[in-house]
Design an enzyme around this catalytic site. Structure first.
Site, PDB file in Angstrom:
ATOM      1  CE  LYS A 346     -39.793  14.746 -10.823  1.00 33.52           C
ATOM      2  NZ  LYS A 346     -40.936  15.463 -10.542  1.00 33.52           N
ATOM      3  CG  HIS A 349     -35.641  15.337  -9.221  1.00 32.85           C
ATOM      4  ND1 HIS A 349     -36.565  16.342  -9.443  1.00 32.85           N
ATOM      5  CD2 HIS A 349     -34.747  15.434 -10.225  1.00 32.85           C
ATOM      6  CE1 HIS A 349     -36.239  17.016 -10.521  1.00 32.85           C
ATOM      7  NE2 HIS A 349     -35.135  16.484 -11.029  1.00 32.85           N
ATOM      8  CG  ASN A 350     -40.001  17.221  -7.540  1.00 27.84           C
ATOM      9  OD1 ASN A 350     -39.232  16.833  -8.421  1.00 27.84           O
ATOM     10  ND2 ASN A 350     -41.268  17.473  -7.779  1.00 27.84           N
TER      11      ASN A 350
HETATM   12  C1  6PG Z   1     -39.854  18.229 -12.668  1.00 27.53           C
HETATM   13  C2  6PG Z   1     -40.595  19.138 -11.757  1.00 27.53           C
HETATM   14  C3  6PG Z   1     -42.063  18.927 -11.901  1.00 27.53           C
HETATM   15  C4  6PG Z   1     -42.897  20.014 -11.297  1.00 27.53           C
HETATM   16  C5  6PG Z   1     -43.169  19.774  -9.855  1.00 27.53           C
HETATM   17  C6  6PG Z   1     -42.801  20.852  -8.895  1.00 27.53           C
HETATM   18  O1  6PG Z   1     -38.988  17.543 -12.183  1.00 27.53           O
HETATM   19  O2  6PG Z   1     -40.149  18.238 -13.867  1.00 27.53           O
HETATM   20  O3  6PG Z   1     -40.242  18.884 -10.428  1.00 27.53           O
HETATM   21  O4  6PG Z   1     -42.376  17.654 -11.447  1.00 27.53           O
HETATM   22  O5  6PG Z   1     -42.441  21.267 -11.548  1.00 27.53           O
HETATM   23  O6  6PG Z   1     -44.529  19.526  -9.855  1.00 27.53           O
HETATM   24  O7  6PG Z   1     -43.928  21.308  -8.310  1.00 27.53           O
HETATM   25  P1  6PG Z   1     -44.096  22.386  -7.197  1.00 27.53           P
HETATM   26  O8  6PG Z   1     -42.963  23.356  -7.257  1.00 27.53           O
HETATM   27  O9  6PG Z   1     -45.393  23.019  -7.609  1.00 27.53           O
HETATM   28  O10 6PG Z   1     -44.224  21.652  -5.921  1.00 27.53           O
END
Ligand code: 6PG
Length: 623
Positions: A346, A349-350
């Site tokens: 995950k 993913h981010n």
């Molecule tokens: C998702 C998003 C979610 C959230 C993150 C991003 O996959 O649903 O990634 O987890 O938006 O927290 O956070 P930031 O941009 O604040 O780091």
């Protein structure tokens, strides 16, 4: 589920066990039947069994569990008096055991033993009572009450319970709760009470959805008690210390075999640590990466669960139902790997998400401020791309953002150019660096957010040292190719980090499955992700080259070079695009500048270097 009635000999385990088995229509087993003959002889002769005597007996019992569980469960009467015996039965096996202590005073037990002519001499009772260590989990029944009363007490423990529990009803928690309940799972809910800001949240959610099977609970104890055994509990709380705090609050009320799932963006190393700590208490921990934002949580997110594989079947039916579905109708959920891997996946993913967002943001900015395009023209361009292989959820919402006006003013113009971050982008860059894998696009996106955050400094610098901004004269027909090239590099880099992590941490990640899970529900779902799945199914070597269409790559790299060149020439920062381009140029160059680096290191630090004309490690007397 296997119910184990334990307590000293003569307390009535067999009688109550048989009644309980009848109530549940389960088979009954007496652990004494599993003793080797030598143990039985010893007991008849009035000799106490030693630990040495007991291990083979316990091993025999434990070996029978899988078959019993396969047949729907069982009730077992067993004098597992000591914690170490129970711990042995619980350890390293996935079958939930519910221990039920039968408690009574010595007088009552002796009376019963006399009545029933029990095979154990009454003289051994004292030693049994001394040996009894009561578990701080499971149920306790006072057998001085009637059998009927005991059975109804036990029934209360298992009847009318929620299928699972959800702890934490923030935006994501609430939406996931509605999704779970919409899928016909009864759900115990709990949210902390904060005067003035978080009052009666669980009750309000239930009241707002009277037709959904919510069981709102007012305290952690009631919450836990409301969930069917073995309990499945999803935590939807902020990552970090809160998770440890909540686990500390929950665990005293839990039973061995209960499964805690952490659906937050927790750091993967924390999830590994928590798995170990909970396993020590015979509890299971599952780290579940959840993507899709609030809407995804409600309608179907992408799920990245990880933890002990033998526990997974217990939660699969729930996860599969609440997850988004891929183009073949399969759930965007699947076992990612061992503890920690789901949160790692995950996190990456981010990291990819950060890159994707920044690439779109750069395009918008370049077109708006260096190519004289209006928000509607850019929105139109994105909408056109949305009909092609560049289609993605993020591009779609970006077009919608640009179409949004407030009293005729594009809303985007009223939004401060200062981006925050919650840490996962930062962690993914760190993880990539620790693994020694290039992560140019994701880290450039992260740095761009950091730069944006220094708004006051930027303002003052922009007046002290003004840039000579200009028109970029982009060839618009090449823009889409450039964008797609940068995206492919961004995806390939993220996937390469996963590949390396899998090797380093021995996770055996399945990238085809991971990208398949990412084809729907999550924030980075896109046409390109579908392509990634297809390409990875053919081969997962040289991911970037595999994703590049041989025919088109030259055109695309030229387009990306053109965009970066024109943008930088017009003083328009495009860090993610140029990071992608630099990575491509570096990673596809036969000769890099690293020979100079080798020489410099040796010059000042005698680090030695390798040569191209001879094998070995060389130092040179530079001065
Ligand atoms: C998702 C998003 C979610 C959230 C993150 C991003 O996959 O649903 O990634 O987890 O938006 O927290 O956070 P930031 O941009 O604040 O780091």
């Amino acid at each position: 589920m296997i119910y184990i009635l334990y307590g000293v000999s003569g307390v009535g385990k067999t009688t109550l066990g048989k009644a309980w088995a009848k109530e549940l229509s389960l088979p009954f087993f007496d652990a004494d039947d599993f003793h080797p003959a030598s143990n039985k002889d010893k007991m008849r002769a009035g000799q106490a069994l030693t630990d040495e005597d007991r291990w083979p007996w316990l091993a025999e019992l434990k070996a029978a569990f899988p078959q019993w569980e396969k047949e729907g469960g069982a009730v077992l009467a067993c004098s597992a008096l000591k914690e170490k015996y129970r711990s042995f039965l619980l350890r390293e096996q996935p079958i939930p055991l519910h221990f039920i202590l039968l408690d009574a005073s010595k007088d009552i037990i002796s009376e019963r033993m006399k009545e029933r002519d029990h095979f154990m001499p009454i003289t051994l009772l004292d030693s049994q009572l001394d040996a009894l260590e009561k578990a701080n989990y499971g149920s306790t029944l006072n057998v001085e009450k009637s059998i009927e009363k005991n059975i109804s007490q036990l029934k209360e423990k298992i009847e009318n319970k929620a299928d699972l529990g959800l702890f934490g009803l923030g935006v994501m928690g609430k939406n996931l709760a509605i999704n779970i309940a919409n899928n016909k799972f009864s759900l115990a809910t709990y949210n902390r009470y904060v005067t003035g800001s978080e009052e009666h949240i669980a009750e309000q959610l239930a009241a707002a959805h009277p037709n959904l099977p919510f069981i709102p609970t007012p305290s952690i104890e009631v919450f836990v008690e409301s969930i069917a055994l073995p309990r499945k509990i999803i935590l939807m709380i902020p990552a970090g210390k809160t998770v440890d705090l909540v686990l500390d609050q929950l665990t005293p009320f839990l039973d061995p075999g209960d499964i805690i799932m952490d659906g937050g963006n927790s750091h993967f190393e924390d999830s590994i640590r928590r798995t170990k700590a909970l396993n020590e208490k015979h509890l299971h921990f599952y780290g579940i990466g959840i993507s899709g934002g609030a809407k995804g949580a409600r309608k179907g997110p992408a799920l990245m669960p990880s933890g002990a594989k033998d526990i997974f079947p217990q939660i699969t039916p729930i996860l599969d139902r609440i997850a988004a579905k891929d183009t073949h109708g399969n759930p965007c959920s699947g076992w990612i790997g061992k503890a920690g891997s789901g949160h790692f996946v995950k996190m990456i993913h981010n990291g990819i998400e950060y890159g994707e967002m920044q690439l779109i943001a750069e395009l918008y900015h370049a077109l708006r401020f260096h190519a004289n395009k209006t928000v509607d023209e850019i929105a139109h361009l994105f909408e056109t791309w949305q009909k092609t292989d560049t289609a993605s959820y993020l591009l779609d919402i970006s077009a919608k953002i640009l179409r949004t006006k407030e009293n005729g003013t594009p809303l985007i113009d009223l939004i401060l150019d200062k981006a925050g971050n919650k840490g996962t982008g930062n962690w993914s860059a760190k993880a990539a660096f620790e693994l020694g894998v290039p992560f140019n696009v994701g880290s450039a996106a992260l740095q761009a957010r950091f730069i944006s955050a220094f708004k006051a400094e930027r303002l003052s610098a922009s007046t002290s040292f003004p840039l000579s901004k200009g028109s970029a004269n982009f060839d618009l027909s090449q823009l889409q190719q450039s964008y797609q090239m940068a995206r492919i590099i961004n995806h390939a880099q993220g996937l390469k980090v996963l590949q390396q992590a899998s090797e380093t941490y021995h996770w055996e990640l399945n990238l085809v499955e991971t990208t398949r899970i990412w084809t729907n529900g999550c924030i980075i779902r896109s046409q390109l992700m579908e392509e990634c799945t297809k390409h990875l199914a053919l081969s997962n070597e040289h991911i970037l080259n595999n994703l590049l269409d041989n025919k088109d790559y030259n055109k695309r790299i030229k387009a990306l070079t053109h965009f970066v060149h024109k943008a930088l020439g017009a003083a328009c920062p495009v860090p993610a695009h140029s990071a992608a381009l630099n990575y491509f140029l570096g990673s596809h160059s036969e000769q890099t500048s690293a020979n100079m680096i080798q020489a410099q290191r040796d010059f000042f630090g005698q680090h030695s270097f390798e040569r191209i004309d001879r094998k070995g490690s060389f130092a040179y007397p530079w001065e």
